[in-house]
Motif scaffolding. Structure first.
Motif, PDB file in Angstrom:
ATOM      1  N   GLN A  57       1.497  -0.108  -0.581  1.00  0.00           N
ATOM      2  CA  GLN A  57       0.110  -0.579  -0.656  1.00  0.00           C
ATOM      3  C   GLN A  57      -0.773  -0.030   0.450  1.00  0.00           C
ATOM      4  N   GLU A  58      -0.196   0.522   1.493  1.00  0.00           N
ATOM      5  CA  GLU A  58      -0.971   1.088   2.602  1.00  0.00           C
ATOM      6  C   GLU A  58      -0.438   2.468   2.933  1.00  0.00           C
ATOM      7  N   VAL A  59      -1.203   3.504   2.614  1.00  0.00           N
ATOM      8  CA  VAL A  59      -0.770   4.861   2.953  1.00  0.00           C
ATOM      9  C   VAL A  59      -0.624   5.009   4.467  1.00  0.00           C
ATOM     10  N   ALA A  60      -1.462   4.306   5.208  1.00  0.00           N
ATOM     11  CA  ALA A  60      -1.387   4.370   6.674  1.00  0.00           C
ATOM     12  C   ALA A  60      -0.098   3.759   7.208  1.00  0.00           C
ATOM     13  N   ALA A  61       0.646   3.066   6.358  1.00  0.00           N
ATOM     14  CA  ALA A  61       1.925   2.490   6.764  1.00  0.00           C
ATOM     15  C   ALA A  61       3.085   3.385   6.350  1.00  0.00           C
ATOM     16  N   CYS A  62       2.774   4.633   5.978  1.00  0.00           N
ATOM     17  CA  CYS A  62       3.794   5.598   5.579  1.00  0.00           C
ATOM     18  C   CYS A  62       3.979   6.660   6.654  1.00  0.00           C
ATOM     19  N   VAL A  63       5.199   7.155   6.757  1.00  0.00           N
ATOM     20  CA  VAL A  63       5.523   8.215   7.712  1.00  0.00           C
ATOM     21  C   VAL A  63       6.152   9.370   6.947  1.00  0.00           C
ATOM     22  N   LYS A  64       5.625  10.573   7.140  1.00  0.00           N
ATOM     23  CA  LYS A  64       6.210  11.782   6.547  1.00  0.00           C
ATOM     24  C   LYS A  64       7.044  12.481   7.620  1.00  0.00           C
ATOM     25  N   VAL A  65       8.292  12.789   7.299  1.00  0.00           N
ATOM     26  CA  VAL A  65       9.213  13.425   8.244  1.00  0.00           C
ATOM     27  C   VAL A  65       9.609  14.789   7.696  1.00  0.00           C
ATOM     28  N   ASP A  66       9.422  15.841   8.495  1.00  0.00           N
ATOM     29  CA  ASP A  66       9.630  17.201   7.991  1.00  0.00           C
ATOM     30  C   ASP A  66       9.906  18.146   9.147  1.00  0.00           C
ATOM     31  N   ASP A  67      10.561  19.272   8.822  1.00  0.00           N
ATOM     32  CA  ASP A  67      10.881  20.267   9.849  1.00  0.00           C
ATOM     33  C   ASP A  67       9.991  21.501   9.761  1.00  0.00           C
TER      34      ASP A  67
END
Length: 276
Positions: free
Chosen positions: A183-193
């Motif tokens: 419900q909150e994109v701001a509460a998402c974390v994208k993890v990548d190399d």
């Protein structure tokens, strides 16, 4: 019941992971080595360093970008008497696909700490998404293999699942948001190399965490990394960190095993009402 607030101050709702170099395949060898093999089938030598430069893009786009690199483009011109064309990229992609499907499991062992991290996130009620530069045919081969090894996100998006395309656009990350019911994109974390993977998370309005040592920017297997002298390893790490921070990463850690410290820092910032 969910209530909208102008400044979200709750916990992390979801973490969206890349695959190669992030959850599996320490050093991110599966995509690069198979691309080298595909070009070799056309009589074109490509180095590992050259193959790594466009990493993170959808694989058709990766091949096209690789074919435009100065050294590769010169070799192609010398062999075929013309620049690489769209039809050539299609032919390379057609050669790449069966090789990648056949070999993706060979390279995709879990990165140390990944299994434990996913279990800890689930215990906290955090949703686990994922997306990749791999096309669906490759993901369909990778997913059951990864699940047998203990890596099973709640959702996985392949680069050709969506019409808009892949990275650096936000679509794969946002498709996870929709599927997971976040419900909150701001509460998402994208993890990548990779740089395109960080750009993807930023474009989607998420917090981003880069991985310096396990992924494409250093490009060494775990055994190779451990055998590298400390000073050299620190120099490689610093270079990777600088590149990922320059791409806009909010935090950079060595591998997924160190991700909890970055997630804790993000939750402190969320509690203060900060947004990505």
């Amino acid at each position: 019941m969910y209530r909208y607030t102008r400044h979200y101050q709750g916990p992390i709702e979801a973490v969206i992971f890349d695959w190669a170099g992030t959850l599996v395949d320490f050093g991110s060898f599966a995509p690069t080595q198979v691309l080298i093999d595909a070009f070799a089938g056309f009589g074109i030598e490509v180095s590992l360093a050259e193959a790594r430069l466009p990493m993170g893009l959808a694989k058709w786009d990766h091949i096209a970008a690789l074919g435009r690199q100065a050294g590769v483009a010169q070799r192609w011109q010398a062999k075929f008497g013309r620049a690489i064309s769209r039809d050539d990229v299609d032919a390379l992609y057609a050669a790449f696909m069966p090789l990648q499907i056949a070999k993706v499991g060979q390279y995709s062992r879990p990165i140390p700490g990944a299994i434990e991290l996913l279990a800890a996130l689930r215990a906290r009620g955090v949703k686990i998404g994922s997306c990749s530069g791999y096309p669906r045919a490759v993901m369909d081969r990778l997913l059951p293999f990864a699940a047998e090894q203990g890596i099973a996100p709640d959702h996985a998006v392949a680069t050709d699942d969506l019409k808009p395309g892949g990275r650096p656009g936000p679509w794969m990350a946002l498709a996870n948001v929709i599927e997971l019911g976040v419900q909150e994109v701001a509460a998402c974390v994208k993890v990548d190399d990779t740089v395109p993977g960080i750009a993807e998370g930023l474009a989607a309005g998420m917090w981003t965490v880069g991985l310096s040592l396990s992924g494409n920017e250093v490009g060494l297997s775990l055994d190779e990394l451990q055998a590298t002298p400390v000073a050299e390893r620190e120099a490689l790490k610093a270079r990777a960190e600088a590149k990922l921070y320059a791409a806009g990463a909010h935090y950079v850690v060595d591998t997924i095993a160190e991700l909890p410290q970055a997630l804790a820092a993000i939750e402190q910032r969320l509690a203060r009402g900060e947004r990505p």
